[in-house]
Design an enzyme around this catalytic site. Structure first.
Site, PDB file in Angstrom:
ATOM      1  N   HIS A 232     -23.498 -33.493  -1.613  1.00  0.00           N
ATOM      2  CA  HIS A 232     -23.752 -34.483  -0.349  1.00  0.00           C
ATOM      3  C   HIS A 232     -23.741 -35.844  -1.070  1.00  0.00           C
ATOM      4  O   HIS A 232     -24.511 -36.162  -1.876  1.00  0.00           O
ATOM      5  CB  HIS A 232     -24.974 -34.664   0.134  1.00  0.00           C
ATOM      6  CG  HIS A 232     -25.362 -33.252   1.327  1.00  0.00           C
ATOM      7  ND1 HIS A 232     -24.768 -33.013   2.144  1.00  0.00           N
ATOM      8  CD2 HIS A 232     -25.916 -31.953   0.821  1.00  0.00           C
ATOM      9  CE1 HIS A 232     -25.057 -31.975   2.818  1.00  0.00           C
ATOM     10  NE2 HIS A 232     -25.726 -31.125   2.113  1.00  0.00           N
TER      11      HIS A 232
ATOM     12  N   HIS B 257     -17.777 -28.743   1.313  1.00  0.00           N
ATOM     13  CA  HIS B 257     -18.606 -27.614   1.151  1.00  0.00           C
ATOM     14  C   HIS B 257     -17.281 -26.465   0.543  1.00  0.00           C
ATOM     15  O   HIS B 257     -16.147 -26.556   1.249  1.00  0.00           O
ATOM     16  CB  HIS B 257     -19.062 -27.014   2.559  1.00  0.00           C
ATOM     17  CG  HIS B 257     -19.214 -25.531   2.519  1.00  0.00           C
ATOM     18  ND1 HIS B 257     -18.342 -24.721   3.276  1.00  0.00           N
ATOM     19  CD2 HIS B 257     -20.224 -24.698   2.002  1.00  0.00           C
ATOM     20  CE1 HIS B 257     -18.731 -23.449   3.240  1.00  0.00           C
ATOM     21  NE2 HIS B 257     -19.873 -23.311   2.501  1.00  0.00           N
TER      22      HIS B 257
ATOM     23  N   GLY C  93     -32.915 -10.779   2.432  1.00  0.00           N
ATOM     24  CA  GLY C  93     -34.036 -10.920   1.524  1.00  0.00           C
ATOM     25  C   GLY C  93     -33.547 -11.854   0.447  1.00  0.00           C
ATOM     26  O   GLY C  93     -34.141 -11.753  -0.696  1.00  0.00           O
ATOM     27  N   GLY C  94     -32.450 -12.675   0.498  1.00  0.00           N
ATOM     28  CA  GLY C  94     -32.192 -13.493  -0.341  1.00  0.00           C
ATOM     29  C   GLY C  94     -33.024 -14.540  -0.659  1.00  0.00           C
ATOM     30  O   GLY C  94     -34.070 -14.854  -0.220  1.00  0.00           O
ATOM     31  N   ARG C  95     -32.763 -15.289  -1.754  1.00  0.00           N
ATOM     32  CA  ARG C  95     -33.533 -16.418  -2.222  1.00  0.00           C
ATOM     33  C   ARG C  95     -33.407 -17.477  -1.512  1.00  0.00           C
ATOM     34  O   ARG C  95     -32.527 -18.444  -1.393  1.00  0.00           O
ATOM     35  CB  ARG C  95     -33.236 -16.626  -3.747  1.00  0.00           C
ATOM     36  CG  ARG C  95     -34.124 -17.495  -4.669  1.00  0.00           C
ATOM     37  CD  ARG C  95     -33.796 -17.687  -6.047  1.00  0.00           C
ATOM     38  NE  ARG C  95     -34.431 -18.326  -6.752  1.00  0.00           N
ATOM     39  CZ  ARG C  95     -34.476 -19.809  -6.977  1.00  0.00           C
ATOM     40  NH1 ARG C  95     -33.366 -20.375  -6.537  1.00  0.00           N
ATOM     41  NH2 ARG C  95     -35.155 -20.528  -7.562  1.00  0.00           N
TER      42      ARG C  95
END
Length: 304
Positions: free
Chosen positions: A98, A108, A260-262
């Site tokens: 950004h 991206h 369940g990722g960070r």
């Protein structure tokens, strides 16, 4: 046909993260990437690098991860029911930049590899990724350069590859509730395994290696253009679309949260500041209207 070599993919991705961070820092007078290493509860972990408060880049995140799980989440099996009940490994590099100057587009990129395994059965694997550009005050020459570089990444793999993955990018990065694209597109591919492992991996490397070739010349051309409060406010308003897409549609975000990722690494793609305005519309004949009229619908940017 060679089987999947996840260690080779992981090694390439770590090198890619390093080279991208180093190159972006050359455009930044003072701010530097801060590294955060983390572990995944079910196995594996990652290396998140974030740059913030820069003169060129207001915030940028370049994340490497290699995680394991006992079963794939719903976001990954919805269109591939044969994957249900398989353990998995997922590794990739994902980044969002950004910039501070509204004349420099947000960019991206993502390159990733999935391996789904079940005892006694043949592993199922695939590659995915791409890169896309989100300008606020676009320049046609920048968009053409971006797409020409994307086509160059694809040409060694067939003349049909760029049109196929360019079209997929236009379809994927589309906000249905706004009836507009997120930006001017680029490349998007997923579930790629039909070429065999070595050729598919070579394509992933080509996409990853062409990101900087596509983005840095645009940054260098536009980062010193003067701007005022009007341009800044429009940038923040359009960043809201970025937030909407990532939280409503993005499969990578959904996969990360469902598996369940960070959370900090998953949501680092969001801009540090964004605005929403009720029923805002650009002035007729303005530079802001130019974005809406000429850049937020799928378009062929290159001559065939």
């Amino acid at each position: 046909m060679a089987g999947p070599d996840i260690e080779a993919v992981k090694s390439y991705l770590l090198d890619l993260q390093e080279s991208i961070c180093n190159a972006l820092e050359t455009e930044e007078p003072r701010a530097r990437f801060v590294e955060d290493r983390w572990e995944h509860a079910a196995g594996g972990g990652g290396r998140t690098r974030v740059l913030s408060g820069g003169e060129t880049f207001e915030q940028g995140g370049v994340n490497f991860s290699h995680v394991r799980g006992a079963s794939l989440p719903a976001s990954a099996t919805a269109h591939r029911p044969e994957l249900a009940g398989r353990g998995f490994q997922a590794t990739g590099v994902s980044l969002v930049i950004h910039p501070l100057n509204p004349y420099v587009p947000t960019s991206h990129a993502n390159v990733r590899f999935f391996l789904a395994e079940k005892e006694g059965e043949t592993p199922i694997w695939w590659f995915g990724g791409g890169f896309d550009l989100t300008p606020f005050y676009p320049f046609e020459e920048d968009v053409i350069h971006w797409h020409r570089t994307a086509r160059n990444a694809c040409l060694p793999f067939g003349e049909d590859v760029y049109p196929r993955f360019k079209r997929w990018c236009d379809e994927y990065f589309f906000l249905n509730h706004r009836n507009e694209t997120r930006g001017v597109g680029g490349l998007f591919f997923d579930d790629l395994n039909e070429w065999g492992f070595e050729r598919s991996f070579a394509f992933l490397r080509s996409v990853g290696d062409h990101y900087l070739k596509a983005y840095l010349p645009i940054v260098q051309r536009r980062k010193a253009i003067p701007y005022g409060e009007r341009e800044r406010e429009f940038q923040l308003y359009r960043r809201g679309r970025y937030v909407e897409f990532n939280l409503v549609y993005d499969r990578g975000t959904l996969f990360g949260l469902q598996s369940g990722g960070r959370t900090e690494s998953i949501l680092m793609s969001l801009p540090p500041v964004a605005h929403w305005r009720y029923d805002w519309r650009p002035e007729r004949g303005s530079a802001e209207e130019n974005l809406y009229l000429n850049y937020l619908k799928p378009k062929e940017w290159l001559e065939s």
